[in-house]
Design a protein around this motif. Structure first.
Motif, PDB file in Angstrom:
ATOM      1  N   ILE A 470       0.859  -1.171   0.000  1.00 51.54           N
ATOM      2  CA  ILE A 470       0.000   0.000   0.000  1.00 51.54           C
ATOM      3  C   ILE A 470       0.900   1.227   0.000  1.00 51.54           C
ATOM      4  O   ILE A 470       2.037   1.193   0.499  1.00 51.54           O
ATOM      5  CB  ILE A 470      -0.977   0.031   1.191  1.00 51.54           C
ATOM      6  N   PHE A 471       0.415   2.310  -0.588  1.00 46.76           N
ATOM      7  CA  PHE A 471       1.234   3.519  -0.679  1.00 46.76           C
ATOM      8  C   PHE A 471       0.333   4.739  -0.789  1.00 46.76           C
ATOM      9  O   PHE A 471      -0.867   4.646  -1.054  1.00 46.76           O
ATOM     10  CB  PHE A 471       2.171   3.442  -1.892  1.00 46.76           C
ATOM     11  N   TRP A 472       0.952   5.905  -0.588  1.00 47.10           N
ATOM     12  CA  TRP A 472       0.296   7.196  -0.746  1.00 47.10           C
ATOM     13  C   TRP A 472       1.278   8.119  -1.459  1.00 47.10           C
ATOM     14  O   TRP A 472       2.497   7.917  -1.380  1.00 47.10           O
ATOM     15  CB  TRP A 472      -0.072   7.797   0.609  1.00 47.10           C
ATOM     16  N   VAL A 473       0.771   9.138  -2.123  1.00 49.79           N
ATOM     17  CA  VAL A 473       1.647  10.050  -2.840  1.00 49.79           C
ATOM     18  C   VAL A 473       1.253  11.491  -2.541  1.00 49.79           C
ATOM     19  O   VAL A 473       0.067  11.820  -2.432  1.00 49.79           O
ATOM     20  CB  VAL A 473       1.622   9.764  -4.360  1.00 49.79           C
ATOM     21  N   GLY A 474       2.271  12.330  -2.348  1.00 46.70           N
ATOM     22  CA  GLY A 474       2.060  13.742  -2.085  1.00 46.70           C
ATOM     23  C   GLY A 474       2.540  14.594  -3.238  1.00 46.70           C
ATOM     24  O   GLY A 474       2.783  14.109  -4.344  1.00 46.70           O
ATOM     25  N   PRO A 475       2.729  15.885  -3.013  1.00 52.74           N
ATOM     26  CA  PRO A 475       3.129  16.781  -4.099  1.00 52.74           C
ATOM     27  C   PRO A 475       4.467  16.423  -4.731  1.00 52.74           C
ATOM     28  O   PRO A 475       4.634  16.538  -5.943  1.00 52.74           O
ATOM     29  CB  PRO A 475       3.194  18.159  -3.414  1.00 52.74           C
ATOM     30  N   SER A 476       5.432  15.978  -3.921  1.00 51.92           N
ATOM     31  CA  SER A 476       6.767  15.748  -4.471  1.00 51.92           C
ATOM     32  C   SER A 476       7.284  14.326  -4.273  1.00 51.92           C
ATOM     33  O   SER A 476       8.214  13.916  -4.956  1.00 51.92           O
ATOM     34  CB  SER A 476       7.767  16.721  -3.837  1.00 51.92           C
ATOM     35  N   LEU A 479       5.128   7.580  -0.136  1.00 52.37           N
ATOM     36  CA  LEU A 479       5.548   6.694   0.944  1.00 52.37           C
ATOM     37  C   LEU A 479       4.689   5.439   0.884  1.00 52.37           C
ATOM     38  O   LEU A 479       3.477   5.502   0.648  1.00 52.37           O
ATOM     39  CB  LEU A 479       5.362   7.382   2.301  1.00 52.37           C
ATOM     40  N   GLY A 480       5.300   4.281   1.096  1.00 57.84           N
ATOM     41  CA  GLY A 480       4.545   3.042   1.103  1.00 57.84           C
ATOM     42  C   GLY A 480       5.232   1.984   1.932  1.00 57.84           C
ATOM     43  O   GLY A 480       6.351   2.175   2.432  1.00 57.84           O
ATOM     44  N   PHE A 481       4.573   0.845   2.084  1.00 63.12           N
ATOM     45  CA  PHE A 481       5.188  -0.272   2.797  1.00 63.12           C
ATOM     46  C   PHE A 481       4.489  -1.562   2.427  1.00 63.12           C
ATOM     47  O   PHE A 481       3.380  -1.578   1.876  1.00 63.12           O
ATOM     48  CB  PHE A 481       5.170  -0.057   4.313  1.00 63.12           C
ATOM     49  N   TYR A 482       5.156  -2.663   2.724  1.00 64.59           N
ATOM     50  CA  TYR A 482       4.531  -3.979   2.661  1.00 64.59           C
ATOM     51  C   TYR A 482       5.068  -4.820   3.797  1.00 64.59           C
ATOM     52  O   TYR A 482       6.221  -4.698   4.210  1.00 64.59           O
ATOM     53  CB  TYR A 482       4.745  -4.676   1.311  1.00 64.59           C
ATOM     54  N   ARG A 483       4.181  -5.663   4.343  1.00 65.42           N
ATOM     55  CA  ARG A 483       4.519  -6.547   5.457  1.00 65.42           C
ATOM     56  C   ARG A 483       3.964  -7.917   5.137  1.00 65.42           C
ATOM     57  O   ARG A 483       2.758  -8.077   4.900  1.00 65.42           O
ATOM     58  CB  ARG A 483       3.934  -6.037   6.773  1.00 65.42           C
ATOM     59  N   ALA A 484       4.796  -8.905   5.102  1.00 68.92           N
ATOM     60  CA  ALA A 484       4.371 -10.260   4.765  1.00 68.92           C
ATOM     61  C   ALA A 484       5.324 -11.252   5.404  1.00 68.92           C
ATOM     62  O   ALA A 484       6.535 -11.199   5.164  1.00 68.92           O
ATOM     63  CB  ALA A 484       4.352 -10.453   3.249  1.00 68.92           C
ATOM     64  N   ALA A 490       9.529  -0.601   4.315  1.00 64.79           N
ATOM     65  CA  ALA A 490       8.946   0.709   4.038  1.00 64.79           C
ATOM     66  C   ALA A 490       9.831   1.427   3.036  1.00 64.79           C
ATOM     67  O   ALA A 490      11.054   1.248   3.025  1.00 64.79           O
ATOM     68  CB  ALA A 490       8.819   1.523   5.321  1.00 64.79           C
ATOM     69  N   PHE A 491       9.211   2.260   2.203  1.00 64.41           N
ATOM     70  CA  PHE A 491       9.979   2.909   1.143  1.00 64.41           C
ATOM     71  C   PHE A 491       9.416   4.293   0.835  1.00 64.41           C
ATOM     72  O   PHE A 491       8.256   4.596   1.135  1.00 64.41           O
ATOM     73  CB  PHE A 491       9.965   2.051  -0.133  1.00 64.41           C
ATOM     74  N   VAL A 492      10.257   5.125   0.248  1.00 63.84           N
ATOM     75  CA  VAL A 492       9.841   6.406  -0.321  1.00 63.84           C
ATOM     76  C   VAL A 492      10.202   6.397  -1.800  1.00 63.84           C
ATOM     77  O   VAL A 492      11.063   5.637  -2.249  1.00 63.84           O
ATOM     78  CB  VAL A 492      10.509   7.606   0.387  1.00 63.84           C
ATOM     79  N   PHE A 493       9.532   7.237  -2.580  1.00 70.95           N
ATOM     80  CA  PHE A 493       9.830   7.335  -4.005  1.00 70.95           C
ATOM     81  C   PHE A 493       9.540   8.747  -4.486  1.00 70.95           C
ATOM     82  O   PHE A 493       8.677   9.449  -3.939  1.00 70.95           O
ATOM     83  CB  PHE A 493       9.019   6.315  -4.816  1.00 70.95           C
ATOM     84  N   ASP A 494      10.283   9.177  -5.491  1.00 72.11           N
ATOM     85  CA  ASP A 494      10.078  10.477  -6.103  1.00 72.11           C
ATOM     86  C   ASP A 494       8.779  10.451  -6.905  1.00 72.11           C
ATOM     87  O   ASP A 494       8.474   9.465  -7.578  1.00 72.11           O
ATOM     88  CB  ASP A 494      11.257  10.822  -7.010  1.00 72.11           C
ATOM     89  N   ALA A 495       8.010  11.530  -6.845  1.00 72.59           N
ATOM     90  CA  ALA A 495       6.733  11.556  -7.541  1.00 72.59           C
ATOM     91  C   ALA A 495       6.885  11.634  -9.047  1.00 72.59           C
ATOM     92  O   ALA A 495       5.925  11.368  -9.777  1.00 72.59           O
ATOM     93  CB  ALA A 495       5.897  12.738  -7.046  1.00 72.59           C
TER      94      ALA A 495
END
Length: 645
Positions: A470-476, A479-484, A490-495
Motif C-alpha cells: 500500500i502507498f500514498w503520494v504527495g506533491p513531491s 511513501l509506502g510499505f509492505y509486510r508479509a 517501508a519505502f519512499v519514491f520520487d513523484a
C-alpha cells in the motif's frame, strides 16, 4: 521457513501472505485453503520485546495438546483447523491449514462511519449480526466458548459472517488466556486494576457480552464506552481505559457522544433497553436475536439518516440538495468564520483541493455528481469501492480494476493490485499512481484520453511486493510499505522520477495492523521544492489487548523525523486516524473539540495550538484540506470553508 502438511514440505513465500496478526502469519496455499503459522519467539516482529517472546513460547506449547483434540462438530462458518502443520518430524505443531475466505472484511470495518457513507446499509449490518448470532449459538451448543471474541476475528464476505482464530477457543481444560480490552466482559476483570485485564475464565455469558458490543458498534459506529468522559467534578474523573470497570457508558450524561457516531436514538426502545441493561446494569445471557431480526430500517427522505423508528428522531428540517445555491451565509465564532459551500441529502464520497479550487464527488438520488452538479454516472456506491477526484476526472476503484471517468472521453480501465479488498492507487495534482504485479506505476498528466494512451504512458517507478503493497503520494514524493511473513519493508519514491528507496526504518507498532493512512505537506513554494516535503503516516494496531495509534513523520529522503503514540478514542489529536491534513511543515488534526495544530520540535510531536472556535464545524472524522481560501472541512453531507484568524 518451511513447515509440513501431512509430511509434505510447504515453503512460506511472502508473496502468498494474506494476513499478519499479532500472534501469527497467514498464507494462501493456492488450493482453497490458508495456512496459519504462529510466530516463534525469534520472529522479527518480536525483536526486543521480551514479554511478547515469552508469550509466543507459551502459546505454541499450549497448542501442542489443544489442537490435537480440537472439536470437530462446530458450525460451518467457523474457520477451524482442517490439518495440522508440523515440523519435518511431525512432532511439533507450528500452525494449521484452514478454509480460505476470500474477499472478506473484518467486522471492525462495519463500525467505521466511512463504511456507511460508502454504501453499507443498516439493514445489511443487521442481517450480518443476526447470522453471527446463529453461529455463536451453534458454537455454544458444542460446549465451546469463543473467549477472545472481537471484531477482528469475525470476517464478513458476501453478507455471510465467519469466525476465525479458532485456535484460541475455550473448551475442556483449555482456557482462553488472551483478551481485547474493548470486548472483554468487565465482570471477568479485576476492578482494582487501572484498566481491564482478564482475571476469571470466559463463559458463554461473556461471549454474548462481546456480541452486544459488536451490535452497538456495527449499528451506531460507536462502542458502549466510546466518546470522552467529562464529569463536572474533577474527583469523578477516571482514565478513558478504566471506564468499563466503572460502567461509564455513552448513555452517561457526562460523556461527550462522538460526533461521527450515529445517534443511538435511531434504535428502537426495546433494543436500547437491552443494551443499557447489559452495559450499565450487568445483565448477561443470550442476546435476544428477535430484536435484530425485527428491525425495520428506513431512510429519512429529508436528512438521509437511517432509523428503525416510526419517524426520524434526528431530522428537524429537509437537507439542501447539491443542486441548490452554492454558498450560504457565513457564520462567525470567535476567531473563526465558517461558510457552508456545499450541502447534500446524499453523501460526499471524495474531495480534493487543486489549482481549480475545491473538487468533490457526491452521491445523491441514485447518481454520482461532481461539485458543479454534472452527472458522472448512475448507480449506487458499494463499501468495497474507493473514490478519488483528479481535476475533471473521477476515479473509481473496486477489486482489481480502476476506472477513470473524464468528461467527453471513453472510460479508461486500468488493472491494479488489491490488498485485502482495497484497490491500490493514489493521485496527486500531476499524475495517477497504482501498483500492479510487483511494480509501482505512474501515469501521464491528467486528461489522458483513452486506455491505450494511459497504459502506454505508464512509467515504472520501481519494484514492490505484488498484492502486499500500500502507498500514498504527495506533491513531491510518496511513501509506502509492505509486510508479509518475516518481511517488513517501508519505502519512499520520487513523484516524478523512477526509483524506490526501500531502506526507511519505519517503527511499526507491535501487534496486528488494523488501519493506515497518510497525509503530506511540502514547502509552500509552487511547485514544491524537492527535499522539503514530509509524510505524516498514521497507523492503528491491536496491541496487548488494546488499540494503539502511532504517527510517524517521514522526510522526503526517508529519514524518520518524529513519532508519537496514543490510545484510540482518547480524545487527543491522535485518538483517531481520520481528520488530518498537513501544510508548510505542520499538521492540522480535527477532533470533536475542534482543530489542533501539531508541529515537529526537537524530534517530538508537540500540540502547538488549539482552535476551540472551530468546534461546531468539525469532528474527528472530518476530512481536512488546506486551500488558498482557508481550511475546507468535508463531512458526510456538508463542505464548510473555515477562515481562522
Amino acid at each position: 521457513m518451511d513447515v509440513y502438511l501431512n509430511g509434505k514440505r510447504v515453503r512460506l513465500d511472502p508473496r502468498s501472505s494474506i494476513g499478519k496478526g499479532g500472534e501469527a502469519d497467514v498464507f494462501d496455499l493456492g488450493d482453497g485453503r490458508a495456512l496459519k503459522v504462529w510466530k516463534t519467539p525469534d520472529h522479527p516482529d518480536y525483536a526486543g520485546q521480551d514479554a511478547e517472546q515469552r508469550a509466543a513460547e507459551g502459546r505454541i506449547e499450549r497448542h501442542q495438546d489443544k489442537l490435537r483434540v480440537f472439536p470437530r462438530a462446530l458450525p460451518d462458518q467457523v474457520i477451524a483447523p482442517v490439518e495440522l502443520a508440523t515440523d519435518k518430524a511431525r512432532k511439533h505443531i507450528v500452525g494449521y491449514a484452514m478454509r480460505l475466505v476470500r474477499g472478506a472484511e473484518p467486522l471492525l470495518r462495519y463500525g467505521e462511519p466511512s463504511m456507511r457513507q460508502g454504501g453499507l446499509t443498516a439493514a445489511a449490518a443487521s442481517e450480518v449480526l443476526a447470522r453471527l448470532h446463529r453461529i455463536v449459538d451453534g458454537i455454544h451448543t458444542c460446549g465451546v466458548v469463543i473467549g477472545d471474541f472481537n471484531d477482528l476475528n469475525v470476517l464478513v464476505a458476501g453478507g455471510e459472517a465467519f469466525v476465525i482464530d479458532a485456535d484460541s477457543f475455550q473448551f475442556g481444560p483449555f482456557l482462553c488466556q488472551v483478551f481485547t480490552e474493548r470486548f472483554v466482559d468487565p465482570l471477568l476483570c479485576d476492578p482494582s486494576l487501572p484498566r481491564p485485564s482478564l482475571a476469571r475464565p470466559y463463559s458463554q455469558g461473556s461471549d454474548w457480552y462481546a456480541f452486544a458490543v459488536m451490535v452497538m458498534q456495527s449499528l451506531l459506529c460507536v462502542g458502549p464506552y466510546g466518546g470522552v468522559f467529562r464529569p463536572r467534578s474533577a474527583a469523578a474523573r477516571v482514565p478513558q481505559c478504566a471506564r468499563p470497570l466503572h460502567r461509564i457508558t455513552v448513555f452517561d450524561r457526562d460523556v461527550r457522544y462522538p460526533k461521527p457516531a450515529i445517534p443511538y436514538q435511531v434504535l428502537p426502545d426495546d433494543l436500547l433497553e437491552v443494551l443499557y441493561r447489559i452495559f450499565v446494569k450487568d445483565q448477561r445471557g443470550v442476546f435476544p436475536r428477535r430484536l435484530l431480526e425485527s428491525l425495520a430500517w428506513t431512510r429519512c427522505p429529508a436528512c438521509g439518516v437511517e432509523h428503525a423508528r416510526a419517524s426520524c428522531p434526528t431530522c428537524a428540517s429537509a437537507g439542501r440538495s447539491i443542486a441548490g445555491p452554492a454558498k450560504e451565509s457565513a457564520a462567525a465564532r470567535g476567531e473563526v468564520v465558517a461558510t457552508r459551500i456545499l450541502s447534500t441529502r446524499g453523501v460526499i464520497l471524495a474531495a480534493a483541493v487543486g489549482a481549480g479550487g475545491l473538487a468533490a464527488l457526491v452521491h445523491e438520488d441514485g447518481r454520482f455528481l461532481r461539485e458543479d452538479g454534472s452527472v458522472v454516472m448512475s448507480g449506487a456506491p458499494h463499501p468495497a469501492m474507493r473514490f478519488a477526484v483528479h481535476g475533471q476526472a473521477t476515479l473509481i476503484g473496486r477489486g482489481g480494476e480502476l476506472v477513470v471517468l473524464s468528461p467527453g472521453a471513453a472510460p479508461e480501465r486500468v488493472q491494479v493490485d488489491c490488498v485485502g479488498t482495497r484497490p491500490v492507487f493514489d493521485v496527486n495534482a500531476r499524475a495517477r499512481y497504482w501498483a500492479r504485479g510487483g511494480q509501482l506505476l505512474r501515469s501521464g498528466r491528467p486528461g489522458a484520453a483513452a486506455l491505450p494512451c494511459e497504459e502506454a504512458a505508464a512509467v515504472p517507478l520501481g519494484e514492490v511486493l505484488a498484492g502486499q503493497t500500500i502507498f500514498w503520494v504527495g506533491p513531491s514524493f510518496g511513501l509506502g510499505f509492505y509486510r508479509a511473513g518475516n518481511v517488513s519493508i517501508a519505502f519512499v519514491f520520487d513523484a516524478e522520477r523512477p526509483g524506490i528507496k526501500d531502506t526507511v526504518k519505519l517503527p511499526f507498532p507491535g501487534g496486528k495492523l488494523t488501519g493506515a493512512t497518510c497525509v503530506f505537506d511540502a514547502d509552500s513554494g509552487s511547485p514544491p521544492r524537492k527535499g522539503r516535503g514530509r509524510a505524516w503516516l498514521f497507523l492503528a494496531a491491536e496491541q496487548a489487548g488494546r488499540t494503539v495509534h502511532r504517527c510517524v513523520v517521514v522526510r522526503e529522503d526517508g529519514a524518520v523525523e518524529a513519532a508519537a503514540d496514543a490510545e484510540a478514542g482518547d480524545g487527543s489529536w491522535l485518538g483517531a486516524l481520520t481528520g488530518k491534513c498537513a501544510a508548510s511543515g505542520f499538521l492540522l488534526s480535527a477532533t470533536d473539540a475542534g482543530v489542533v495544530r501539531v508541529e515537529v520540535r526537537g524530534g517530538a510531536l508537540v500540540e502547538a495550538r488549539q482552535f476551540p472556535g472551530t468546534e461546531p464545524f468539525v469532528s474527528q472524522s472530518s476530512r481536512l484540506f488546506v486551500g488558498p481560501e482557508g481550511l475546507f472541512v468535508v463531512d458526510a453531507q456538508v463542505i464548510t470553508l473555515l477562515r481562522i484568524a
